[in-house]
Scaffold this motif. Structure first.
Motif, mmCIF file in Angstrom:
data_model
loop_
_atom_site.group_PDB
_atom_site.id
_atom_site.type_symbol
_atom_site.label_atom_id
_atom_site.label_comp_id
_atom_site.label_asym_id
_atom_site.label_seq_id
_atom_site.Cartn_x
_atom_site.Cartn_y
_atom_site.Cartn_z
ATOM 1 N N GLN A 113 0.847 -1.213 0.000
ATOM 2 C CA GLN A 113 0.000 0.000 0.000
ATOM 3 C C GLN A 113 0.879 1.258 0.000
ATOM 4 O O GLN A 113 0.537 2.267 -0.602
ATOM 5 N N MET A 114 2.044 1.162 0.677
ATOM 6 C CA MET A 114 2.957 2.311 0.700
ATOM 7 C C MET A 114 3.651 2.478 -0.654
ATOM 8 O O MET A 114 3.988 3.586 -1.058
ATOM 9 N N ALA A 115 3.924 1.346 -1.327
ATOM 10 C CA ALA A 115 4.665 1.387 -2.587
ATOM 11 C C ALA A 115 3.976 0.479 -3.610
ATOM 12 O O ALA A 115 4.411 -0.662 -3.838
ATOM 13 N N PRO A 116 2.902 0.971 -4.220
ATOM 14 C CA PRO A 116 2.161 0.115 -5.160
ATOM 15 C C PRO A 116 3.087 -0.373 -6.287
ATOM 16 O O PRO A 116 3.968 0.364 -6.722
ATOM 17 N N GLY A 117 2.923 -1.620 -6.683
ATOM 18 C CA GLY A 117 3.751 -2.169 -7.759
ATOM 19 C C GLY A 117 5.054 -2.788 -7.252
ATOM 20 O O GLY A 117 5.840 -3.331 -8.033
ATOM 21 N N LEU A 118 5.270 -2.731 -5.939
ATOM 22 C CA LEU A 118 6.494 -3.294 -5.343
ATOM 23 C C LEU A 118 6.586 -4.804 -5.625
ATOM 24 O O LEU A 118 5.601 -5.528 -5.472
ATOM 25 N N GLY A 119 7.773 -5.274 -6.027
ATOM 26 C CA GLY A 119 7.981 -6.710 -6.230
ATOM 27 C C GLY A 119 8.554 -7.320 -4.960
ATOM 28 O O GLY A 119 9.423 -6.720 -4.315
ATOM 29 N N THR A 120 8.058 -8.511 -4.586
ATOM 30 C CA THR A 120 8.543 -9.150 -3.345
ATOM 31 C C THR A 120 8.761 -10.646 -3.545
ATOM 32 O O THR A 120 8.132 -11.269 -4.409
ATOM 33 N N TYR A 121 9.640 -11.209 -2.713
ATOM 34 C CA TYR A 121 9.782 -12.666 -2.603
ATOM 35 C C TYR A 121 10.021 -12.964 -1.131
ATOM 36 O O TYR A 121 10.973 -12.450 -0.534
ATOM 37 N N GLY A 122 9.138 -13.773 -0.546
ATOM 38 C CA GLY A 122 9.272 -14.036 0.882
ATOM 39 C C GLY A 122 9.478 -15.507 1.178
ATOM 40 O O GLY A 122 9.049 -16.377 0.405
ATOM 41 N N SER A 123 10.147 -15.785 2.283
ATOM 42 C CA SER A 123 10.346 -17.179 2.665
ATOM 43 C C SER A 123 10.519 -17.335 4.173
ATOM 44 O O SER A 123 11.139 -16.502 4.832
ATOM 45 N N VAL A 124 9.940 -18.414 4.692
ATOM 46 C CA VAL A 124 10.208 -18.828 6.066
ATOM 47 C C VAL A 124 10.741 -20.247 5.961
ATOM 48 O O VAL A 124 9.988 -21.173 5.675
ATOM 49 N N ASP A 125 12.028 -20.401 6.068
ATOM 50 C CA ASP A 125 12.680 -21.709 6.099
ATOM 51 C C ASP A 125 12.749 -22.437 4.754
ATOM 52 O O ASP A 125 13.787 -22.968 4.394
ATOM 53 N N SER A 126 11.626 -22.458 4.013
ATOM 54 C CA SER A 126 11.567 -23.404 2.904
ATOM 55 C C SER A 126 12.137 -22.905 1.576
ATOM 56 O O SER A 126 12.475 -23.715 0.715
ATOM 57 N N GLY A 127 12.265 -21.601 1.384
ATOM 58 C CA GLY A 127 12.757 -21.099 0.094
ATOM 59 C C GLY A 127 14.271 -21.231 -0.026
ATOM 60 O O GLY A 127 14.972 -21.411 0.974
ATOM 61 N N PRO A 128 14.801 -21.155 -1.269
ATOM 62 C CA PRO A 128 16.254 -21.257 -1.465
ATOM 63 C C PRO A 128 16.980 -19.958 -1.100
ATOM 64 O O PRO A 128 17.454 -19.225 -1.970
ATOM 65 N N LEU A 129 17.025 -19.695 0.191
ATOM 66 C CA LEU A 129 17.654 -18.479 0.720
ATOM 67 C C LEU A 129 18.561 -18.884 1.858
ATOM 68 O O LEU A 129 18.272 -19.858 2.538
ATOM 69 N N MET A 130 19.610 -18.120 2.115
ATOM 70 C CA MET A 130 20.441 -18.390 3.300
ATOM 71 C C MET A 130 20.010 -17.409 4.386
ATOM 72 O O MET A 130 20.549 -16.314 4.510
ATOM 73 N N GLU A 131 19.048 -17.838 5.156
ATOM 74 C CA GLU A 131 18.388 -16.884 6.059
ATOM 75 C C GLU A 131 19.292 -16.364 7.173
ATOM 76 O O GLU A 131 19.159 -15.221 7.593
ATOM 77 N N LYS A 132 20.214 -17.209 7.647
ATOM 78 C CA LYS A 132 21.108 -16.725 8.720
ATOM 79 C C LYS A 132 22.068 -15.675 8.174
ATOM 80 O O LYS A 132 22.405 -14.713 8.856
ATOM 81 N N VAL A 133 22.523 -15.880 6.941
ATOM 82 C CA VAL A 133 23.423 -14.891 6.330
ATOM 83 C C VAL A 133 22.709 -13.551 6.215
ATOM 84 O O VAL A 133 23.260 -12.501 6.551
ATOM 85 N N TRP A 134 21.431 -13.601 5.795
ATOM 86 C CA TRP A 134 20.692 -12.337 5.635
ATOM 87 C C TRP A 134 20.436 -11.664 6.976
ATOM 88 O O TRP A 134 20.549 -10.439 7.100
ATOM 89 N N ALA A 135 20.135 -12.493 7.982
ATOM 90 C CA ALA A 135 19.901 -11.898 9.316
ATOM 91 C C ALA A 135 21.192 -11.266 9.831
ATOM 92 O O ALA A 135 21.173 -10.216 10.478
#
Ligand code: B12
Ligand code: SF4
Ligand code: SF4
Length: 337
Positions: free
Chosen positions: A112-134
């Protein structure tokens, strides 16, 4: 460009305890590649299959600019008298849905703040290194126990990660200072030697992997012997950590232990399918499936040489599941003095 101040307020209002922002720059490949090459992923082939995405979130979201990392503390101190054989993170409602719901609410509000914003979210299951990002988002660092450690909550935290395709007005400077120092408690306490140095975990030797991810095969005998009142996940390297000495109670009812956390190994080994359906769906335990949960509990009964388990073990040594049958036969052999 989005301002971080209202995003921080928003993250808090949807239920996250910490939030941080990192530039969506590629990750140095050596951490992941050396871990994969050493065979530390064991049978988790999915860890290597999408390695390119793990190392570059731009492959998950074209034009990625910012990675937002969220942390939730989950520590609760209710503990059945004999101690639960289930790791703390799995005792309440499935954390994936809790953190995912919060991230969805956050996403809806920033769109709502930024209409058209692209996102990709993940909790545990996506191919992301979550600890590195944190770590990059300045929320803590990866300790020698391989866990992400925050200043306010220690390592009793779970992570969620949201990639967006716009910049924010302020980024973190990277991980907080390493507070492990000369301590080696986790390394010497790990019952299976799974902590191999440099914060790396040899998953194949980790009881968390053996109890949750090894779902098709028997557990190798040396690891079975370490199933000491432990049947789903393992918290030993977190329990011994001095940085976890002052845990903070997680107020939200979603983290409250469910009825299953009251059960001991005997009850869990003898779960009927009806009890399973009543107790397990909606918790993180569902990942281990009915037979795997019982297999693990049966090993634990063998390790404890629990004489009052003989009758149940005899019954289970005829079970329709090969995993449970062979585990029960093994456990019965342990009861013999
Ligand atoms: C595979 C996996 C496992 C495997 C391997 C564990 C591991 N440490 O890698 C197994 C099945 C054993 C496991 C167990 C557990 N897991 Co797990 N797991 C994952 C998963 C899916 C991927 C982790 C990964 O990429 N590992 C590969 C290695 C190479 O990377 P790494 O762990 O990030 O470590 C390296 C880098 O961080 C690098 N590094 C360190 N600092 C920095 C800083 C910068 C800037 C850079 C670039 C790099 C860098 O050094 C480390 C060593 O090489 C994540 C979710 C996700 N998608 O990220 C959850 C996740 C890590 N698990 C989680 C949890 C809760 C657990 C358990 C506590 C559950 C339990 N009670 O049984 C245990 C903990 C065991 C342990 N001692 O680590 C939480 C983290 C909680 C925390 N505080 O750390 C996560 C993030 C899930 C979530 N969304 O909350 N897990
Ligand atoms: S979770 Fe348990 S088995 Fe795995 S590294 Fe920590 S202490 Fe070792
Ligand atoms: S036990 Fe000691 S070495 Fe291990 S993570 Fe905690 S502080 Fe670091």
């Amino acid at each position: 460009m989005l301002p971080t101040a209202p995003l921080r307020d928003l993250a808090r209002s949807v239920g996250f305890d910490l939030v941080g922002f990192a530039r969506a720059e590629p990750i140095e490949p050596r951490f992941l590649l050396s871990w994969l090459e050493a065979g530390y992923a064991a049978d988790m082939d999915w860890m290597g299959e999408r390695a390119e995405e793990r190392l570059d979130v731009g492959r998950l979201l074209p034009g990625a600019k910012t990675v937002i990392s969220f942390v939730n503390n989950y520590y609760r101190d209710e503990e059945p008298s004999k101690g639960s054989p289930i790791a703390r993170y799995a005792r309440g409602r499935d954390y994936h849905s809790t953190l995912r719901d919060r991230m969805k609410a956050f996403r809806k509000a920033i769109i709502q703040m930024a209409p058209g914003l692209g996102t990709y979210g993940s909790v545990d299951s996506g191919p992301l290194m979550e600890k590195v990002w944190a770590a990059r988002a300045g929320l803590g660092y990866v300790g020698k126990n391989g866990c992400f450690i925050t200043e306010p909550f220690g390592s009793w935290v779970l992570l969620a990660t949201l990639v967006i395709d716009v910049e924010v007005d302020e980024y973190a400077d990277g991980p907080t200072a390493d507070r492990c120092g000369a301590c080696r408690r986790c390394l010497v306490s790990c019952p299976t030697g799974a902590l191999v140095g440099n914060s790396q975990v040899n998953a194949g030797a980790c009881l968390s992997y053996q109890t949750i991810e090894n779902r098709e095969r028997e557990v190798p005998e040396p690891f079975r012997f370490k199933f000491n009142n432990l049947i789903f996940g393992c918290d030993i390297c977190q329990q011994v950590c001095p940085l976890n000495r002052k845990p903070v109670f997680a107020e939200h009812p979603r983290f409250a232990p469910r009825a299953v956390a009251e059960l001991g190994t005997l009850e869990l080994a003898g779960l009927t399918t009806e009890q399973y359906e009543q107790l397990i769906p909606g918790t993180a335990l569902a990942r281990a499936r009915y037979d795997v949960l019982r297999r693990n509990a049966v090993y634990a009964l063998g390790v404890a040489r629990q004489a009052d388990a003989r009758h149940l073990l005899e019954k289970l040594s005829d079970d329709s599941s090969e995993l449970v049958r062979s585990a029960a036969q093994w456990a019965l052999r342990q009861l013999v003095p």
